[in-house]
Motif scaffolding. Sequence first.
Motif, mmCIF file in Angstrom:
data_model
loop_
_atom_site.group_PDB
_atom_site.id
_atom_site.type_symbol
_atom_site.label_atom_id
_atom_site.label_comp_id
_atom_site.label_asym_id
_atom_site.label_seq_id
_atom_site.Cartn_x
_atom_site.Cartn_y
_atom_site.Cartn_z
ATOM 1 N N ILE A 258 8.172 -1.243 -3.311
ATOM 2 C CA ILE A 258 6.977 -0.778 -4.017
ATOM 3 C C ILE A 258 6.080 -2.075 -3.805
ATOM 4 N N SER A 259 4.874 -1.871 -3.373
ATOM 5 C CA SER A 259 3.847 -3.133 -3.272
ATOM 6 C C SER A 259 2.523 -2.654 -3.954
ATOM 7 N N ARG A 260 2.222 -1.425 -3.874
ATOM 8 C CA ARG A 260 0.948 -1.007 -4.235
ATOM 9 C C ARG A 260 0.838 0.360 -5.104
ATOM 10 N N ALA A 261 -0.094 0.492 -5.738
ATOM 11 C CA ALA A 261 -0.188 1.774 -6.575
ATOM 12 C C ALA A 261 -1.738 2.355 -6.151
ATOM 13 N N VAL A 262 -1.557 3.563 -5.846
ATOM 14 C CA VAL A 262 -2.796 4.517 -5.490
ATOM 15 C C VAL A 262 -2.582 5.760 -5.940
ATOM 16 N N ASN A 263 -3.695 6.684 -5.943
ATOM 17 C CA ASN A 263 -3.657 8.078 -6.205
ATOM 18 C C ASN A 263 -3.679 8.879 -5.072
ATOM 19 N N PRO A 264 -2.481 9.708 -4.941
ATOM 20 C CA PRO A 264 -2.425 10.395 -3.759
ATOM 21 C C PRO A 264 -3.635 11.570 -3.407
ATOM 22 N N ASN A 265 -3.453 12.075 -2.245
ATOM 23 C CA ASN A 265 -4.367 13.144 -1.816
ATOM 24 C C ASN A 265 -3.553 14.458 -1.966
ATOM 25 N N LEU A 266 -4.457 15.601 -2.091
ATOM 26 C CA LEU A 266 -3.695 16.891 -1.796
ATOM 27 C C LEU A 266 -3.134 16.971 -0.489
ATOM 28 N N GLY A 267 -2.010 17.557 -0.453
ATOM 29 C CA GLY A 267 -1.094 17.767 0.895
ATOM 30 C C GLY A 267 -0.212 16.487 1.136
ATOM 31 N N LYS A 268 -0.384 15.467 0.385
ATOM 32 C CA LYS A 268 0.512 14.189 0.756
ATOM 33 C C LYS A 268 1.944 14.486 0.688
ATOM 34 N N TYR A 269 2.588 14.248 1.606
ATOM 35 C CA TYR A 269 3.923 14.214 1.441
ATOM 36 C C TYR A 269 4.378 12.901 0.622
ATOM 37 N N VAL A 270 5.701 13.353 -0.100
ATOM 38 C CA VAL A 270 5.962 12.604 -1.498
ATOM 39 C C VAL A 270 7.294 12.652 -1.480
ATOM 40 N N TYR A 271 7.861 11.674 -2.286
ATOM 41 C CA TYR A 271 9.391 11.479 -2.512
ATOM 42 C C TYR A 271 9.429 11.403 -4.048
ATOM 43 N N ARG A 272 10.380 11.804 -4.720
ATOM 44 C CA ARG A 272 10.844 11.732 -6.080
ATOM 45 C C ARG A 272 12.197 10.955 -6.444
ATOM 46 N N ALA A 273 12.487 10.357 -7.138
ATOM 47 C CA ALA A 273 13.738 9.741 -7.405
ATOM 48 C C ALA A 273 14.284 9.932 -8.926
ATOM 49 N N GLY A 274 15.267 10.282 -9.168
ATOM 50 C CA GLY A 274 15.539 10.577 -10.517
ATOM 51 C C GLY A 274 17.218 10.484 -10.605
ATOM 52 N N GLY A 275 17.509 10.303 -12.000
ATOM 53 C CA GLY A 275 18.758 10.329 -12.352
ATOM 54 C C GLY A 275 19.804 11.320 -12.396
ATOM 55 N N THR A 276 19.243 12.685 -12.419
ATOM 56 C CA THR A 276 20.028 13.757 -12.251
ATOM 57 C C THR A 276 20.025 14.440 -10.893
ATOM 58 N N THR A 277 19.108 14.354 -10.307
ATOM 59 C CA THR A 277 18.827 14.987 -8.778
ATOM 60 C C THR A 277 18.843 14.081 -7.708
ATOM 61 N N GLY A 278 18.731 12.798 -8.039
ATOM 62 C CA GLY A 278 18.649 11.753 -6.934
ATOM 63 C C GLY A 278 17.278 11.891 -6.255
ATOM 64 N N LEU A 279 17.347 11.583 -4.907
ATOM 65 C CA LEU A 279 15.885 11.852 -4.212
ATOM 66 C C LEU A 279 15.702 13.223 -3.693
ATOM 67 N N GLN A 280 14.334 13.610 -3.980
ATOM 68 C CA GLN A 280 13.751 14.933 -3.526
ATOM 69 C C GLN A 280 12.462 14.772 -2.851
ATOM 70 N N HIS A 281 11.957 15.544 -2.292
ATOM 71 C CA HIS A 281 10.620 15.504 -1.545
ATOM 72 C C HIS A 281 9.892 16.893 -1.241
ATOM 73 N N GLY A 282 8.573 16.637 -1.153
ATOM 74 C CA GLY A 282 7.864 17.648 -1.247
ATOM 75 C C GLY A 282 6.347 17.338 -0.932
ATOM 76 N N THR A 283 5.411 18.158 -1.035
ATOM 77 C CA THR A 283 3.757 17.736 -1.034
ATOM 78 C C THR A 283 3.176 17.948 -2.416
ATOM 79 N N VAL A 284 1.958 17.011 -2.587
ATOM 80 C CA VAL A 284 1.139 17.207 -3.582
ATOM 81 C C VAL A 284 0.271 18.418 -3.520
ATOM 82 N N THR A 285 0.480 19.430 -4.608
ATOM 83 C CA THR A 285 -0.241 20.705 -4.558
ATOM 84 C C THR A 285 -1.427 20.981 -5.497
ATOM 85 N N GLY A 286 -1.889 19.875 -6.222
ATOM 86 C CA GLY A 286 -2.834 19.821 -7.202
ATOM 87 C C GLY A 286 -3.025 18.313 -7.880
#
Length: 291
Positions: free
Chosen positions: A192-220
């Motif tokens: 990770i080298s930059r921090a920005v605010n995402p746009n609507l519809g952006k494809y994204v990933y989330r990592a977490g200790g319970t469910t690992g790596l998950q993906h989806g889109t920004v909806t709001g």
Amino acid sequence: MRPSTVRRAAAALAVTALTLTALPAKADPVKPPRLSAAAITSALNEDVSIPGTTWMTRPDGTVEVSYDSTVTGSKLTSLTGVTKKLGEGVVLTKLPGKLTTRISGGSAIYGGNVKCSAGFNVSRRGIYYLLTAGHCGAEAATWYNNSAKTSRLGSRHHFSFPGNDYSLIVYRTDIPRPGGSVNLYNGRSQDISRAVNPNLGKYVYRAGGTTGLQHGTVTGLNVTVNYPEGRVTGMIRSSVCSEPGDSGGPLFYRQYAYGLLSGGSGDCSSGGVSYFQPVVEALTRYGVAVY
């Protein structure tokens, strides 16, 4: 009938027809003007504080008000009473399951009686910190790498929750320099080298200790969320699922940092909705940077 009688009847009919013709046409009811999204949001902020509710402005200018499975009976009546008064600029939707913060369950970091997930490693003037969710930081002053709490990670430096949902943990000074990457839960990591605010519809990933790596889109964006613990504002809404223990985990895409998991509804089996604290706001607040 005599001619004079016929003439009088015809004249009466003519007068009646003239009278009917002269009556003004009944005007269609005038619809009140649709309230602006800003006016609707202001009213919701003032009149609705029911836990399990959220709202955000859609791209078309309407305001989507959502509620979870706990909003029933008088709570639902109160909510719909407000939304009806606000007119056609409001769209009412139901969330899957219950809207909660995600601080219980398996996770990567442990403090007090809760388990959360690490977010992003950040630094300031040679000092290294960990960003995670504010509602996690509110629960404990000391954090550990393991559930037995024998390996101390660091100490809480600051937290903000509710209102916002971010917390800063300062690492122990005797541990090696923390890496600036995110665990992809497949034996690899993403720098990770930059921090920005995402746009609507952006494809994204989330990592977490319970469910690992998950993906989806920004909806709001700029979403208001009412948790049982209080209201948070300015959140990112996404279609990425999450479960207890994922709190504080990073929202990202490639080298870009977007947010920290705040909470959600539903789960990763049947699907759900998740909300994230924008990371740019937290970085600015603490004067730290990703690296």
